[in-house]
Motif scaffolding. Structure first.
Motif, mmCIF file in Angstrom:
data_model
loop_
_atom_site.group_PDB
_atom_site.id
_atom_site.type_symbol
_atom_site.label_atom_id
_atom_site.label_comp_id
_atom_site.label_asym_id
_atom_site.label_seq_id
_atom_site.Cartn_x
_atom_site.Cartn_y
_atom_site.Cartn_z
ATOM 1 N N VAL A 170 25.042 -0.173 45.131
ATOM 2 C CA VAL A 170 25.315 -1.129 44.056
ATOM 3 C C VAL A 170 26.770 -0.978 43.586
ATOM 4 C CG1 VAL A 170 24.654 -1.886 41.737
ATOM 5 C CG2 VAL A 170 22.906 -1.163 43.365
ATOM 6 N N LYS A 171 27.218 0.252 43.480
ATOM 7 C CA LYS A 171 28.619 0.505 43.139
ATOM 8 C C LYS A 171 29.552 -0.145 44.166
ATOM 9 C CE LYS A 171 31.815 4.458 42.650
ATOM 10 N NZ LYS A 171 31.897 5.945 42.718
ATOM 11 N N LEU A 172 29.196 -0.032 45.456
ATOM 12 C CA LEU A 172 29.994 -0.609 46.535
ATOM 13 C C LEU A 172 30.008 -2.131 46.458
ATOM 14 C CD1 LEU A 172 31.607 -0.035 49.124
ATOM 15 C CD2 LEU A 172 29.435 0.006 50.379
ATOM 16 N N ALA A 173 28.860 -2.735 46.133
ATOM 17 C CA ALA A 173 28.795 -4.185 45.980
ATOM 18 C C ALA A 173 29.708 -4.658 44.852
ATOM 19 C CB ALA A 173 27.351 -4.620 45.719
ATOM 20 N N CYS A 174 29.725 -3.912 43.757
ATOM 21 C CA CYS A 174 30.598 -4.268 42.633
ATOM 22 C C CYS A 174 32.071 -4.088 43.003
ATOM 23 C CB CYS A 174 30.253 -3.419 41.413
ATOM 24 S SG CYS A 174 28.614 -3.734 40.718
ATOM 25 N N TYR A 175 32.359 -3.084 43.821
ATOM 26 C CA TYR A 175 33.735 -2.819 44.258
ATOM 27 C C TYR A 175 34.240 -3.924 45.191
ATOM 28 C CZ TYR A 175 37.520 -0.582 46.900
ATOM 29 O OH TYR A 175 38.721 -0.299 47.520
ATOM 30 N N LYS A 176 33.370 -4.379 46.108
ATOM 31 C CA LYS A 176 33.772 -5.378 47.119
ATOM 32 C C LYS A 176 32.682 -6.451 47.184
ATOM 33 C CE LYS A 176 36.795 -6.324 50.459
ATOM 34 N NZ LYS A 176 38.244 -6.492 50.221
ATOM 35 N N PRO A 177 32.712 -7.437 46.281
ATOM 36 C CA PRO A 177 31.624 -8.422 46.219
ATOM 37 C C PRO A 177 31.432 -9.244 47.497
ATOM 38 C CG PRO A 177 32.926 -8.470 44.207
ATOM 39 C CD PRO A 177 33.661 -7.587 45.170
ATOM 40 N N SER A 178 32.452 -9.368 48.331
ATOM 41 C CA SER A 178 32.312 -10.146 49.565
ATOM 42 C C SER A 178 31.633 -9.347 50.679
ATOM 43 C CB SER A 178 33.685 -10.619 50.055
ATOM 44 O OG SER A 178 34.513 -9.512 50.406
ATOM 45 N N LEU A 179 31.386 -8.051 50.474
ATOM 46 C CA LEU A 179 30.806 -7.219 51.527
ATOM 47 C C LEU A 179 29.347 -7.575 51.794
ATOM 48 C CD1 LEU A 179 30.729 -4.863 53.508
ATOM 49 C CD2 LEU A 179 30.463 -3.302 51.552
ATOM 50 N N PHE A 180 28.516 -7.591 50.762
ATOM 51 C CA PHE A 180 27.081 -7.759 50.951
ATOM 52 C C PHE A 180 26.610 -9.142 50.522
ATOM 53 C CE2 PHE A 180 27.178 -3.034 50.026
ATOM 54 C CZ PHE A 180 26.938 -2.660 51.342
ATOM 55 N N LYS A 181 25.737 -9.720 51.325
ATOM 56 C CA LYS A 181 25.003 -10.912 50.900
ATOM 57 C C LYS A 181 23.815 -10.488 50.047
ATOM 58 C CE LYS A 181 22.676 -15.077 52.574
ATOM 59 N NZ LYS A 181 22.209 -15.831 53.759
ATOM 60 N N ALA A 182 23.262 -9.313 50.336
ATOM 61 C CA ALA A 182 22.109 -8.809 49.592
ATOM 62 C C ALA A 182 22.165 -7.291 49.518
ATOM 63 C CB ALA A 182 20.801 -9.268 50.249
ATOM 64 N N VAL A 183 21.525 -6.738 48.490
ATOM 65 C CA VAL A 183 21.461 -5.287 48.285
ATOM 66 C C VAL A 183 20.025 -4.906 47.958
ATOM 67 C CG1 VAL A 183 22.098 -3.410 46.729
ATOM 68 C CG2 VAL A 183 23.867 -4.974 47.573
ATOM 69 N N ILE A 184 19.523 -3.863 48.627
ATOM 70 C CA ILE A 184 18.171 -3.345 48.421
ATOM 71 C C ILE A 184 18.300 -1.940 47.838
ATOM 72 C CG2 ILE A 184 15.992 -2.767 49.537
ATOM 73 C CD1 ILE A 184 16.968 -4.665 51.872
ATOM 74 N N SER A 185 17.775 -1.730 46.645
ATOM 75 C CA SER A 185 17.947 -0.456 45.940
ATOM 76 C C SER A 185 16.605 0.155 45.600
ATOM 77 C CB SER A 185 18.757 -0.685 44.657
ATOM 78 O OG SER A 185 18.707 0.443 43.808
ATOM 79 N N GLY A 186 16.363 1.390 46.031
ATOM 80 C CA GLY A 186 15.162 2.128 45.680
ATOM 81 C C GLY A 186 15.519 3.369 44.885
ATOM 82 N N SER A 187 15.028 3.456 43.652
ATOM 83 C CA SER A 187 15.333 4.584 42.762
ATOM 84 C C SER A 187 16.834 4.720 42.526
ATOM 85 C CB SER A 187 14.751 5.891 43.317
ATOM 86 O OG SER A 187 13.355 5.811 43.421
ATOM 87 N N GLY A 188 17.451 3.595 42.219
ATOM 88 C CA GLY A 188 18.891 3.590 41.930
ATOM 89 C C GLY A 188 19.165 3.725 40.447
ATOM 90 N N TYR A 189 20.383 4.135 40.122
ATOM 91 C CA TYR A 189 20.690 4.384 38.711
ATOM 92 C C TYR A 189 22.109 3.982 38.326
ATOM 93 C CZ TYR A 189 22.342 8.619 41.104
ATOM 94 O OH TYR A 189 22.928 9.490 41.988
ATOM 95 N N TYR A 190 22.794 3.212 39.195
ATOM 96 C CA TYR A 190 24.135 2.746 38.819
ATOM 97 C C TYR A 190 24.019 1.766 37.657
ATOM 98 C CZ TYR A 190 28.942 1.087 39.196
ATOM 99 O OH TYR A 190 30.260 0.776 38.930
#
Length: 269
Positions: A170-190
């Motif tokens: 999630v941190k990476l998606a926020c850093y580079k919004p064009s990187l991911f079309k989707a993000v799957i997070s299990g037990s995340g805490y960002y």
């Protein structure tokens, strides 16, 4: 005077139409997913060690990363085929879990249930230390790997993370919004700021967390609710009984009749 009024009204109407048209164009541009690209960097491109076990390509690069890459069998000898347009799933393990990540998460995404929805490439990435820390380096690695595998669709990259890997993706998606079309997070805490959430409003999130996961739930539950509210096609699941869990392909979305596979299909098709 009547002619003047007619021309004036016509001019105002035309100006209004142009403003509306520009607003629509800006809205479409703001809500379109841009192609991810990074500059070439030899340290993240050339492999220093490699082998092929007929299912996974194992590679290490000079920058210190190692990874396993799965290409569907029918494309293994055609990795430079730009017309293949394979979605790429990138997995991020939790702290000290890198050597079990291929069995846990890589195997899950090469499963027939996923591949029958859409043929996907899968990248099981190992952190250089015990966990992931550097967004810039990971972007360089993924970008240079794409340069070697033109069969991958740069507009359809999906990040998957568990625990610290879920925090990092999630941190990476926020850093580079064009990187991911989707993000799957299990037990995340960002915990993204509101500014970061607006930057990733075009990213589809699947957020799963458990109320019994002490220390993680308290940090992460607000994030899931925020992402579901502001980011398109996003899901937030708060379990009542599980503990430190990850997203699994047989999961059900608790507030609907849909499943994880339904959501995944909506992302890749």
């Amino acid at each position: 005077m009547k002619k003047y009024n007619i021309w004036k009204k016509t001019g105002i109407s035309a100006a209004g139409f142009v403003i509306i048209l520009l607003a629509v164009l800006l809205f479409v541009k703001a809500n379109s997913h841009k192609e991810f690209s990074v500059p070439f960097d030899a340290d993240y491109y050339w492999t220093t060690k490699t082998f092929d076990d007929s299912v996974w390509f194992y590679e290490t690069v000079a920058a210190g990363f190692e990874y396993y890459l799965y290409i569907p069998p029918q494309f293994r000898k055609d990795r430079h085929n730009e017309n293949a347009r394979l979605p790429l799933i990138v997995t991020f393990h939790g702290s000290n879990d890198k050597y079990s990540s291929r069995g846990r998460f890589g195997r899950m995404f090469i499963d027939k249930k996923i591949q029958d929805i859409k043929n996907c490439a899968v990248l099981v990435l190992h952190s250089r230390g015990d966990y992931f820390t550097d967004c810039y380096d990971v972007c360089l690695l993924i970008g240079n790997l794409l340069s070697k595998n033109e069969c991958i669709d740069r507009k359809c990259i999906i990040g998957f993370g568990h625990s610290q890997g879920a925090e990092f993706v999630v941190k990476l998606a926020c850093y580079k919004p064009s990187l991911f079309k989707a993000v799957i997070s299990g037990s995340g805490y960002y915990q993204p700021s509101m500014r970061e959430v607006l930057r990733v409003r075009n990213v589809n999130f699947y957020w799963k967390i458990s109320k019994y996961d002490k220390g993680i739930y308290e940090q992460g539950y607000k994030t899931g609710r925020k992402l579901k509210r502001f980011c398109k096609n996003s899901v937030n699941i708060e379990l009542e009984s599980r503990e430190h869990c990850w997203v699994e392909i047989d999961d059900k979305i608790s507030d609907s009749d849909l499943s994880f596979l339904d959501w995944f299909r909506s992302v890749v098709e």
